[in-house]
Design an enzyme around this catalytic site. Structure first.
Site, PDB file in Angstrom:
ATOM      1  N   HIS A  17     -13.449  -5.376  11.568  1.00 62.03           N
ATOM      2  CA  HIS A  17     -12.412  -4.673  12.334  1.00 62.03           C
ATOM      3  C   HIS A  17     -13.053  -3.807  13.423  1.00 62.03           C
ATOM      4  O   HIS A  17     -12.585  -3.791  14.570  1.00 62.03           O
ATOM      5  CB  HIS A  17     -11.585  -3.748  11.430  1.00 62.03           C
ATOM      6  CG  HIS A  17     -10.754  -4.435  10.421  1.00 62.03           C
ATOM      7  ND1 HIS A  17     -10.775  -4.088   9.081  1.00 62.03           N
ATOM      8  CD2 HIS A  17      -9.851  -5.444  10.518  1.00 62.03           C
ATOM      9  CE1 HIS A  17      -9.922  -4.843   8.417  1.00 62.03           C
ATOM     10  NE2 HIS A  17      -9.355  -5.688   9.265  1.00 62.03           N
ATOM     11  N   LYS A  41       2.250  -5.839   0.289  1.00 62.31           N
ATOM     12  CA  LYS A  41       0.854  -6.189   0.016  1.00 62.31           C
ATOM     13  C   LYS A  41       0.239  -5.319  -1.078  1.00 62.31           C
ATOM     14  O   LYS A  41      -0.816  -5.633  -1.586  1.00 62.31           O
ATOM     15  CB  LYS A  41       0.009  -6.073   1.291  1.00 62.31           C
ATOM     16  CG  LYS A  41       0.170  -7.248   2.229  1.00 62.31           C
ATOM     17  CD  LYS A  41      -0.898  -7.226   3.287  1.00 62.31           C
ATOM     18  CE  LYS A  41      -0.871  -8.472   4.134  1.00 62.31           C
ATOM     19  NZ  LYS A  41      -1.945  -8.472   5.131  1.00 62.31           N
ATOM     20  N   ARG A  95     -11.278 -15.288  12.424  1.00 62.58           N
ATOM     21  CA  ARG A  95     -12.503 -15.577  11.681  1.00 62.58           C
ATOM     22  C   ARG A  95     -12.692 -17.076  11.513  1.00 62.58           C
ATOM     23  O   ARG A  95     -13.802 -17.570  11.523  1.00 62.58           O
ATOM     24  CB  ARG A  95     -12.456 -14.928  10.301  1.00 62.58           C
ATOM     25  CG  ARG A  95     -12.486 -13.424  10.325  1.00 62.58           C
ATOM     26  CD  ARG A  95     -12.323 -12.892   8.928  1.00 62.58           C
ATOM     27  NE  ARG A  95     -11.070 -13.396   8.362  1.00 62.58           N
ATOM     28  CZ  ARG A  95     -10.189 -12.661   7.706  1.00 62.58           C
ATOM     29  NH1 ARG A  95     -10.417 -11.410   7.482  1.00 62.58           N
ATOM     30  NH2 ARG A  95      -9.076 -13.190   7.248  1.00 62.58           N
ATOM     31  N   SER A 133     -10.890  -7.742   4.189  1.00 58.61           N
ATOM     32  CA  SER A 133     -10.630  -6.565   3.349  1.00 58.61           C
ATOM     33  C   SER A 133     -10.368  -6.965   1.903  1.00 58.61           C
ATOM     34  O   SER A 133     -10.835  -6.307   0.972  1.00 58.61           O
ATOM     35  CB  SER A 133      -9.439  -5.769   3.891  1.00 58.61           C
ATOM     36  OG  SER A 133      -9.748  -5.207   5.138  1.00 58.61           O
TER      37      SER A 133
END
Length: 172
Positions: A17, A41, A95, A133
């Protein structure tokens, strides 16, 4: 003034990030880090702590880049958040190909909602491509070393959070 919005849950903020933030700061005068509340989440860190970590890490980047970088919690549609902060561009990191498929759909929907706001993609640097994460939290939960993936501050917060959680579990 060029304003960019980099949204995410940042639970927690990683070196990947931070790499995207540093690079995006070169394109805008003000970069807003949109911290999604996203209760679905079930984040490890409460919103306030995620914002604190982002502000601490971004203060250094703001000094280095000369770009104003601020954290902004949001719980509405991403495109509405972009309008709220006056962003002309949404910044997203990629990514892998799987990221692209999801992001491609999001861009299409966001363009249908407001075609005046562009989306810009940054490919993660090779050394950060595996960092997510979710994986960082899993490694930390299993007592793995995450110091290659997060800053010392975030690592400390992860260890404190996990220590508190395991301490609570032991008390039960």
């Amino acid at each position: 003034m060029r304003i960019g919005l980099y949204p995410g849950t940042f639970d927690p903020i990683t070196l990947g990030h931070i790499d995207i933030i540093r690079r995006a700061a070169a394109l805008v005068d003000r970069l807003v880090i949109g911290v999604a509340i996203n209760r679905d989440k079930g984040p490890m860190f409460p919103l306030e702590e995620r914002v604190e970590m982002i502000e601490a890490e971004c203060a250094k980047l703001s000094e280095q880049t000369g770009t104003e970088i601020v954290a902004h919690p949001f719980e509405n549609l991403l495109i509405d958040c972009a309008r709220d902060v006056g962003a002309q561009v949404i910044v997203r990191g990629l990514r892998a190909v799987a990221d692209f498929e999801y992001e491609f759909q999001m861009v299409g929907m966001n363009r249908a909602l407001d075609d005046s706001i562009e989306t810009v993609f940054f490919m993660a640097e090779a050394r950060h491509q595996a960092i997510a994460s979710k994986l960082v939290k899993e490694i930390a939960r299993l007592n793995g070393d995450v110091s290659k993936f997060v800053t010392p501050l975030v690592n400390e917060r992860l260890q404190a959070r996990l220590g508190a959680v395991s301490g609570q579990a032991a008390a039960l």
